[in-house]
Scaffold this active site. Structure first.
Site, short mmCIF file in Angstrom:
data_model
loop_
_atom_site.label_atom_id
_atom_site.label_comp_id
_atom_site.label_asym_id
_atom_site.label_seq_id
_atom_site.Cartn_x
_atom_site.Cartn_y
_atom_site.Cartn_z
N ASN A 57 1.01 -1.37 0.13
CA ASN A 57 -0.04 -0.06 0.04
C ASN A 57 0.74 1.14 0.09
O ASN A 57 0.29 2.56 -0.14
CB ASN A 57 -0.89 0.21 1.01
N GLY A 59 5.15 3.14 -0.76
CA GLY A 59 6.59 3.16 -1.07
C GLY A 59 6.72 2.16 -2.18
O GLY A 59 6.33 2.22 -3.28
N SER A 204 18.85 -4.01 1.50
CA SER A 204 19.35 -2.59 1.39
C SER A 204 20.81 -2.57 1.31
O SER A 204 21.40 -3.34 1.88
CB SER A 204 18.66 -2.03 2.85
N TYR A 231 18.62 -1.81 11.98
CA TYR A 231 17.88 -2.25 10.74
C TYR A 231 18.77 -2.79 9.68
O TYR A 231 18.61 -3.66 8.89
CB TYR A 231 17.73 -0.82 10.21
#
Length: 360
Positions: A57, A59, A204, A231
């Protein structure tokens, strides 16, 4: 004088380094100069596919879903979203935008199905799995082992306040970004095997910043919490998970990786460590960055390009943070992450199975 010499040396060295880098990319990607991954390729390669996109929904998930609907050749695209309300709004927005960008009336052929998916909850993941399997069965007219061609494990959070999740006793970033997708993939493994499908783990560049995972596996304590290293660890885990999938299921379905470089999305709005001015800058800055639709091309190519992005390949932007999607290496080593070992991957797999129970 010293500054002038330094500038001259830099101007001499940079072209050499750039040429070396481009040469290294060209050795990994046969279509670097001869072919672009564009809307026509997406339409051709997604024909009759059954696809799940998590975090659809917003990005990159939104950009990925919109590209697939614009192509309008997939059999079914399932949007996995944490909040159903936002998922329904996103679906309507995608259809409206695609219609407005079309030169003629847009007739939706692909079944676009929003289903609630909270990756922080094992129960929610299980419920999503059952609904997704039912939707695929209906779309493909199959009852047993509904074939899933592509699972794009895209959803993720970044820089949120520290929280230990009771189900896995890990930090929420690690829990959602890795553990949730580990569980989801395990529940869908028979569907992937049925189609001899493909799992795309979205990592990432931050994964290259992570210390070895084994050093942080049991360090999820509030006094040691640092948002970016945690992260980064979760993003390195995405790479290690792909390695583990290939080791265990490589002859039954495929696993590849992608990363979006610096794509402007709302993920930076959740940065607990940065002031609002920095958060706003990261979402609006257009220098050396990409919008969500262009940034999504790396994971779209990883998902769809079975001709050149083969088992275990890693796809990312040409220049690291921006650029056309290219093959930068594989799970073991690439130009965009530090090498991983089999032991590191096995340690992660053992931790993940222990946290959720043996589910693979």
């Amino acid at each position: 004088m010293v500054l002038a010499i330094a500038i001259k040396i830099t101007l001499l060295v940079l072209p050499v380094l750039l040429a070396y880098y481009i040469g290294a990319i060209a050795s990994k990607d046969p279509y670097l100069f001869s072919k672009d991954f564009n809307a026509d390729e997406i339409a051709r390669l997604s024909t009759d596919k059954t696809i799940i996109v998590t975090g659809a929904n917003a990005g990159l998930g939104y950009g990925t879903t919109k590209a697939l609907i614009k192509a309008n050749t997939a059999k079914v695209v399932i949007m996995g979203c944490r909040h159903m309300g936002k998922c329904e709004v996103a679906k309507k927005r995608i259809l409206r935008e695609v219609q407005n960008e079309s030169e003629e009336y847009f007739w939706l052929k692909t079944a676009l199905i929003p289903i609630e998916l909270d990756l922080s909850s094992k129960l929610s993941i299980w419920k999503f799995t059952k609904k997704a399997q039912g939707a695929i069965s209906k779309a493909t007219s199959t009852n047993i082992r509904a074939p899933l061609d592509i699972l794009i494990n895209n959803a993720g959070i970044m820089g949120v306040p520290h929280e230990i999740m009771e189900e896995t006793e890990t930090d929420i970033q690690f829990h959602v970004n890795h553990m949730g997708h580990f569980a989801l993939t395990s529940y869908l493994q028979e569907n992937l095997i049925s189609a001899k499908g493909r799992v795309v783990s979205v990592s990432s560049l931050a994964g290259a910043l992570s210390p070895k995972l084994v050093d942080m596996m049991y360090s999820f304590l509030p006094e040691k919490f640092q948002p970016i290293p945690y992260y980064a660890t979760s993003k390195r885990a995405n790479i290690l998970f792909t390695y583990g999938l290939i080791k265990r299921f490589g002859d039954q379905f495929e696993a590849v990786i992608a990363h979006p470089g610096y794509t402007r999305t709302t993920i930076t709005k959740s940065w607990s460590f940065a002031p609002k001015s920095i958060q706003d800058f990261m979402t609006k800055n257009t220098i050396g960055s990409m919008d969500k639709e262009y940034g999504a091309l790396s994971q779209l190519r990883a998902a769809l390009d079975i001709e050149t992005v083969t088992q275990g390949r890693y796809v990312g932007p040409l220049f690291g943070i921006f650029g056309k999607p290219v093959i930068v290496g594989n799970t073991v080593e690439s130009l965009h992450h530090m090498s991983v070992s089999e032991k590191e991957a096995d340690d992660l797999w053992a931790l993940s199975e222990k946290a959720f129970g043996t589910i693979f």
